[in-house]
Design a protein around this motif. Structure first.
Motif, PDB file in Angstrom:
ATOM      1  N   CYS A 262       0.840  -1.196   0.000  1.00 33.58           N
ATOM      2  CA  CYS A 262       0.000   0.000   0.000  1.00 33.58           C
ATOM      3  C   CYS A 262       0.879   1.252   0.000  1.00 33.58           C
ATOM      4  N   GLY A 263       0.265   2.371  -0.325  1.00 31.63           N
ATOM      5  CA  GLY A 263       0.925   3.663  -0.165  1.00 31.63           C
ATOM      6  C   GLY A 263       2.184   3.850  -0.973  1.00 31.63           C
ATOM      7  N   TYR A 264       2.139   3.503  -2.262  1.00 27.15           N
ATOM      8  CA  TYR A 264       3.342   3.657  -3.094  1.00 27.15           C
ATOM      9  C   TYR A 264       3.830   5.102  -3.196  1.00 27.15           C
ATOM     10  N   PRO A 265       2.967   6.118  -3.232  1.00 32.76           N
ATOM     11  CA  PRO A 265       3.484   7.492  -3.237  1.00 32.76           C
ATOM     12  C   PRO A 265       4.310   7.825  -2.000  1.00 32.76           C
ATOM     13  N   LEU A 266       3.966   7.202  -0.849  1.00 35.81           N
ATOM     14  CA  LEU A 266       4.744   7.433   0.366  1.00 35.81           C
ATOM     15  C   LEU A 266       6.124   6.801   0.248  1.00 35.81           C
ATOM     16  N   ARG A 267       6.181   5.619  -0.352  1.00 38.37           N
ATOM     17  CA  ARG A 267       7.483   4.972  -0.533  1.00 38.37           C
ATOM     18  C   ARG A 267       8.383   5.806  -1.440  1.00 38.37           C
ATOM     19  N   ALA A 268       7.777   6.456  -2.433  1.00 35.51           N
ATOM     20  CA  ALA A 268       8.567   7.258  -3.360  1.00 35.51           C
ATOM     21  C   ALA A 268       9.218   8.443  -2.663  1.00 35.51           C
ATOM     22  N   ARG A 269       8.627   8.888  -1.553  1.00 31.85           N
ATOM     23  CA  ARG A 269       9.149  10.053  -0.834  1.00 31.85           C
ATOM     24  C   ARG A 269      10.036   9.664   0.353  1.00 31.85           C
ATOM     25  N   ALA A 270      10.087   8.394   0.661  1.00 33.90           N
ATOM     26  CA  ALA A 270      10.795   7.956   1.867  1.00 33.90           C
ATOM     27  C   ALA A 270      12.291   8.199   1.747  1.00 33.90           C
ATOM     28  N   THR A 271      12.876   8.715   2.810  1.00 27.19           N
ATOM     29  CA  THR A 271      14.332   8.873   2.887  1.00 27.19           C
ATOM     30  C   THR A 271      14.986   7.674   3.565  1.00 27.19           C
ATOM     31  N   ARG A 272      14.179   6.879   4.279  1.00 27.88           N
ATOM     32  CA  ARG A 272      14.676   5.664   4.927  1.00 27.88           C
ATOM     33  C   ARG A 272      13.527   4.692   5.066  1.00 27.88           C
ATOM     34  N   MET A 273      13.792   3.391   4.878  1.00 29.09           N
ATOM     35  CA  MET A 273      12.723   2.404   4.951  1.00 29.09           C
ATOM     36  C   MET A 273      13.306   1.072   5.417  1.00 29.09           C
ATOM     37  N   ARG A 274      12.562   0.396   6.300  1.00 28.85           N
ATOM     38  CA  ARG A 274      12.995  -0.933   6.736  1.00 28.85           C
ATOM     39  C   ARG A 274      11.768  -1.789   7.024  1.00 28.85           C
ATOM     40  N   GLU A 275      11.909  -3.097   6.850  1.00 30.73           N
ATOM     41  CA  GLU A 275      10.819  -4.032   7.090  1.00 30.73           C
ATOM     42  C   GLU A 275      10.684  -4.319   8.577  1.00 30.73           C
ATOM     43  N   LEU A 276       9.424  -4.399   9.017  1.00 27.15           N
ATOM     44  CA  LEU A 276       9.149  -4.674  10.430  1.00 27.15           C
ATOM     45  C   LEU A 276       8.627  -6.087  10.649  1.00 27.15           C
ATOM     46  N   GLY A 277       8.193  -6.743   9.564  1.00 27.97           N
ATOM     47  CA  GLY A 277       7.570  -8.041   9.709  1.00 27.97           C
ATOM     48  C   GLY A 277       6.068  -7.912   9.885  1.00 27.97           C
ATOM     49  N   ASP A 278       5.375  -9.040   9.797  1.00 28.19           N
ATOM     50  CA  ASP A 278       3.913  -9.088   9.946  1.00 28.19           C
ATOM     51  C   ASP A 278       3.207  -8.171   8.937  1.00 28.19           C
ATOM     52  N   GLY A 279       3.845  -7.969   7.766  1.00 27.95           N
ATOM     53  CA  GLY A 279       3.188  -7.198   6.713  1.00 27.95           C
ATOM     54  C   GLY A 279       3.315  -5.697   6.845  1.00 27.95           C
ATOM     55  N   TRP A 280       4.259  -5.207   7.657  1.00 32.61           N
ATOM     56  CA  TRP A 280       4.416  -3.766   7.864  1.00 32.61           C
ATOM     57  C   TRP A 280       5.855  -3.332   7.581  1.00 32.61           C
ATOM     58  N   GLU A 281       5.980  -2.048   7.213  1.00 30.79           N
ATOM     59  CA  GLU A 281       7.283  -1.437   6.984  1.00 30.79           C
ATOM     60  C   GLU A 281       7.337  -0.105   7.728  1.00 30.79           C
ATOM     61  N   GLU A 282       8.544   0.312   8.084  1.00 29.39           N
ATOM     62  CA  GLU A 282       8.734   1.601   8.747  1.00 29.39           C
ATOM     63  C   GLU A 282       9.397   2.560   7.759  1.00 29.39           C
ATOM     64  N   LEU A 283       8.814   3.758   7.620  1.00 33.69           N
ATOM     65  CA  LEU A 283       9.308   4.745   6.678  1.00 33.69           C
ATOM     66  C   LEU A 283       9.592   6.059   7.384  1.00 33.69           C
ATOM     67  N   GLU A 284      10.613   6.739   6.931  1.00 31.26           N
ATOM     68  CA  GLU A 284      10.870   8.110   7.361  1.00 31.26           C
ATOM     69  C   GLU A 284      10.652   9.008   6.152  1.00 31.26           C
ATOM     70  N   ILE A 285       9.756   9.992   6.295  1.00 33.11           N
ATOM     71  CA  ILE A 285       9.410  10.856   5.166  1.00 33.11           C
ATOM     72  C   ILE A 285       9.506  12.315   5.593  1.00 33.11           C
ATOM     73  N   PRO A 286       9.738  13.236   4.640  1.00 34.64           N
ATOM     74  CA  PRO A 286       9.797  14.658   4.981  1.00 34.64           C
ATOM     75  C   PRO A 286       8.476  15.114   5.591  1.00 34.64           C
ATOM     76  N   TYR A 287       8.573  15.985   6.574  1.00 35.77           N
ATOM     77  CA  TYR A 287       7.399  16.453   7.313  1.00 35.77           C
ATOM     78  C   TYR A 287       7.221  17.949   7.061  1.00 35.77           C
ATOM     79  N   GLY A 288       6.134  18.276   6.363  1.00 36.97           N
ATOM     80  CA  GLY A 288       5.813  19.669   6.095  1.00 36.97           C
ATOM     81  C   GLY A 288       4.329  19.920   6.237  1.00 36.97           C
ATOM     82  N   HIS A 289       3.927  21.152   5.983  1.00 32.44           N
ATOM     83  CA  HIS A 289       2.521  21.538   6.101  1.00 32.44           C
ATOM     84  C   HIS A 289       1.654  20.697   5.172  1.00 32.44           C
ATOM     85  N   GLY A 290       0.550  20.187   5.702  1.00 31.08           N
ATOM     86  CA  GLY A 290      -0.397  19.427   4.904  1.00 31.08           C
ATOM     87  C   GLY A 290      -0.183  17.932   4.920  1.00 31.08           C
ATOM     88  N   LEU A 291       0.884  17.475   5.557  1.00 30.41           N
ATOM     89  CA  LEU A 291       1.150  16.037   5.559  1.00 30.41           C
ATOM     90  C   LEU A 291       0.057  15.276   6.306  1.00 30.41           C
TER      91      LEU A 291
END
Length: 318
Positions: A256-285
């Motif tokens: 899910c959320g492919y546009p979020l993956r495109a913006r991620a500066t860091r990403m790692r798998e957590l297991g159980d079908g989830w991933e952790e992403l770090e994305i830029p944080y600005g107005h409107g997020l």
């Protein structure tokens, strides 16, 4: 254009092109079913004059013959409405085919494929109309929203519109009176830019948040249409693009959320079908993340997490 009107215009064009002599309004009315159902003579006359003007605007040359059998006659001579031979090189033909493929998911798909059929009917071989080595390219612009076509026509014809619009942080839709300027696609979503009459300001609307029909209104624009309309910049501000040095940490469901993956500066798998992403944080997020619903969990910062929870609770109460 409504299907009934398009069919009526086609019938009128065929009548005017298909005879060797001018036809009077009386003959045209008796030949076209829609004119027979027009009701009064005045209703028919208004409809016929509008249709005649529309065909001329589309490029059909219609001649008016005075005192034809005591009436006014109308004729579209074939020699004056014949296109010259069409000749395209390989790059031009490929561009046309790719443009037609773009609209495969929209109601314009019929018109796009029809344009290619017209090229074939004009004598252009399939080898030229086909894109050849470009066949592997499959460009698409999704345009599934029912509001797309009426808004596209309103932008073209400069007609004000009225529709119900639900903001991302609101559970109920509000009535908007808009002078539409331009439609633009960004990250798979269509946006309309225009002048909001009630708020007396420029606004950008996401088509997926328009509920119910889009209705056209009679009248001229009250605000000047700017030379440049920056739709993407506004949508980017909503989504937190061009962000500051701050970052947000989120959990995203896999697949899910492919546009979020495109913006991620860091990403790692957590297991159980989830991933952790770090994305830029600005107005409107917060508004953008809320649209992903249960597929996104915000971990930090705390104020972003609180804002999204408030938004989702407001929608749930509605």
């Amino acid at each position: 254009m409504a299907i009934a009107k398009a069919e009526r215009l086609m019938n009128l064009a065929l009548c005017l092109l298909g005879t060797g002599r001018p036809l009077t309004k009386r003959e045209l009315r008796s030949s076209i079913e829609a004119y027979l159902e027009a009701g009064s003579e005045d209703s028919f006359n208004r409809m016929f004059e509008r249709d005649k003007d529309d065909l001329r605007e589309l490029g059909l040359v219609i001649e008016t013959v005075e005192n034809f059998e005591g009436e006014v006659g109308y004729h579209a001579r074939r020699d004056r409405n014949r296109l010259p031979d069409v000749s395209l090189d390989a790059e031009e033909a490929a561009a046309l085919q790719l443009a037609a493929k773009v609209w495969q998911q929209a109601r314009l798909a019929g018109a796009a494929s029809g344009a290619l059929q017209k090229l074939r009917a004009a004598g252009m071989p399939d080898s030229e109309v086909g894109a050849g080595s470009y066949d592997a390219l499959e460009p698409r612009i999704p345009a599934r929203e029912a509001a797309f076509e009426p808004l596209m026509l309103a932008c073209r014809d400069r007609r004000p519109v009225v529709f119900a619009y639900r903001k991302s942080n609101s559970a109920k839709a509000e009535r908007r009176q808009v002078e539409p300027w331009i439609l633009e696609c960004w990250r798979g979503h269509w946006y309309l830019a225009g002048w909001d009459r009630d708020r007396r300001a420029e606004r950008v609307f996401r088509l997926s948040r328009i509920t119910g029909p889009v209705r056209s209104r009679v009248g001229e624009y009250t605000a000047e249409v700017p030379d440049q309309v920056r739709v993407r910049e506004t949508a980017e501000r909503w989504a937190g693009e061009g962000a500051t040095t701050e970052s947000a940490l989120i959990q995203l469901r896999q697949g899910c959320g492919y546009p979020l993956r495109a913006r991620a500066t860091r990403m790692r798998e957590l297991g159980d079908g989830w991933e952790e992403l770090e994305i830029p944080y600005g107005h409107g997020l917060d508004a953008w993340l809320a649209e992903f619903g249960p597929d996104v969990v915000v971990l930090e910062p705390a104020e972003l997490r609180a804002d999204i929870i408030d938004r989702l609770r407001a929608v749930a109460k509605g």
